[in-house]
Design an enzyme around this catalytic site. Structure first.
Site, PDB file in Angstrom:
ATOM      1  N   ASP A  68     -11.211  80.865  74.226  1.00 30.63           N
ATOM      2  CA  ASP A  68     -12.642  81.155  74.255  1.00 30.63           C
ATOM      3  C   ASP A  68     -13.283  81.095  72.874  1.00 30.63           C
ATOM      4  OD1 ASP A  68     -11.358  83.466  73.283  1.00 30.63           O
ATOM      5  OD2 ASP A  68     -11.620  84.539  75.161  1.00 30.63           O
ATOM      6  N   ASN A 137     -11.345  96.557  80.097  1.00 25.53           N
ATOM      7  CA  ASN A 137     -11.851  96.522  81.472  1.00 25.53           C
ATOM      8  C   ASN A 137     -11.060  95.557  82.351  1.00 25.53           C
ATOM      9  OD1 ASN A 137     -12.688  94.035  80.558  1.00 25.53           O
ATOM     10  ND2 ASN A 137     -14.870  94.401  80.858  1.00 25.53           N
ATOM     11  N   HIS A 139     -10.315  92.361  81.548  1.00 20.54           N
ATOM     12  CA  HIS A 139     -10.624  90.935  81.417  1.00 20.54           C
ATOM     13  C   HIS A 139      -9.478  90.187  80.744  1.00 20.54           C
ATOM     14  CE1 HIS A 139     -12.822  91.638  77.305  1.00 20.54           C
ATOM     15  NE2 HIS A 139     -11.639  91.124  77.068  1.00 20.54           N
ATOM     16  N   GLU A 144     -14.875  88.367  82.734  1.00 23.66           N
ATOM     17  CA  GLU A 144     -15.188  89.767  82.961  1.00 23.66           C
ATOM     18  C   GLU A 144     -15.023  90.152  84.440  1.00 23.66           C
ATOM     19  OE1 GLU A 144     -15.458  91.545  80.444  1.00 23.66           O
ATOM     20  OE2 GLU A 144     -17.044  91.007  79.056  1.00 23.66           O
TER      21      GLU A 144
END
Length: 252
Positions: A68, A137, A139, A144
């Site tokens: 990314d 979280n 990811h 996400e």
């Protein structure tokens, strides 16, 4: 299949993960590595650099694709992921610059950049070994929590929790980009082998939830339960909840 290996500290975990990558490089003529940023893989990259400097490993035939990049950051920005990779790995080994690939955060058309990156990964024959971390979280890359699992490279709207977590790297929270280009979960899952590196007490609950809880896009990393070959390298702190709830699940 998932195998979970536990280590006393992040250094030991990184060295062991690096050995898996070194084996892949030595056993393939033109290997493709999928690489990640963040604090989790730093000891892994340090171990690879040591192997190169000791004459144990060459990266001349290696190609890399990163997971990314932030939208809006130039490659020379000190918080861009291109800069991170150059600073923490590429500049210390003999890899050819043209063989290293990171999505462009400054592409005029981010959607077209996603499509280009998909074609690039396909042209390389896919990823032999993919390194990933896990977010607080759940990811993986910048995919996400959502209502569905992503497939190809996509433009991601970063959640407030991710922005908060990454704000420590910027002068102020307002400087953190709100979007990123990220390889999709489908691409990650197609790698021949996935190395998940996790360190620290802060990852303990989400790691247990991802590896032993419900498989759901609300916890993107949970999809790894269906991958062909996943190896987890984590320190004792990150594995503390798994050790408590699932005795014997960790190999030491």
């Amino acid at each position: 299949m998932i195998r979970i290996y536990g280590f006393k500290n992040t250094k030991e975990a990184g060295v062991s993960a690096a050995k898996v990558i070194a084996e892949a490089i030595k056993s393939r003529e033109n290997p493709t590595l999928g690489l990640a940023t963040g604090s989790s893989p730093l000891d892994l990259y340090g171990a690879l650099i040591d192997m190169y400097k000791n004459g144990e490993l060459s990266f001349k035939n290696v190609k890399t694709v990163n997971l990314d990049e932030y939208v809006g950051l130039t490659p020379d920005h000190d918080q861009s992921y291109r800069y991170f990779m150059d600073f923490n790995l590429f500049s210390h080994i003999d890899i050819l610059p043209e063989n290293t690939n990171v999505p462009s955060g400054i592409a005029e058309d981010p959607k077209a950049e996603c499509e280009r990156y998909d074609r690039l990964v396909e042209s390389l024959g896919g990823v032999d070994v993919q390194v990933i971390g896990i977010g607080n979280n759940g990811h993986i890359a910048f995919n996400e929590p959502s209502d569905s699992f992503t497939t190809g490279t996509n433009v991601v709207e970063l959640t407030e929790s991710t922005i908060d977590a990454n704000s420590r790297f910027f002068a102020k929270r307002e400087d953190v980009p709100t979007k990123a280009i990220s390889m999709g979960i489908g691409q990650i899952m197609s790698a021949k082998k996935i190395l998940l590196v996790a360190n620290g007490k802060g990852k303990a609950e989400i790691l247990e939830k991802a590896l032993f809880g419900e498989v759901t896009p609300k916890v993107p990393a949970s999809i790894l339960r269906f991958a062909k070959d996943v190896v987890v390298f984590a320190d004792d702190a990150a594995l503390s909840v798994i050790d408590e709830k699932h005795p014997g699940a960790v190999i030491r």
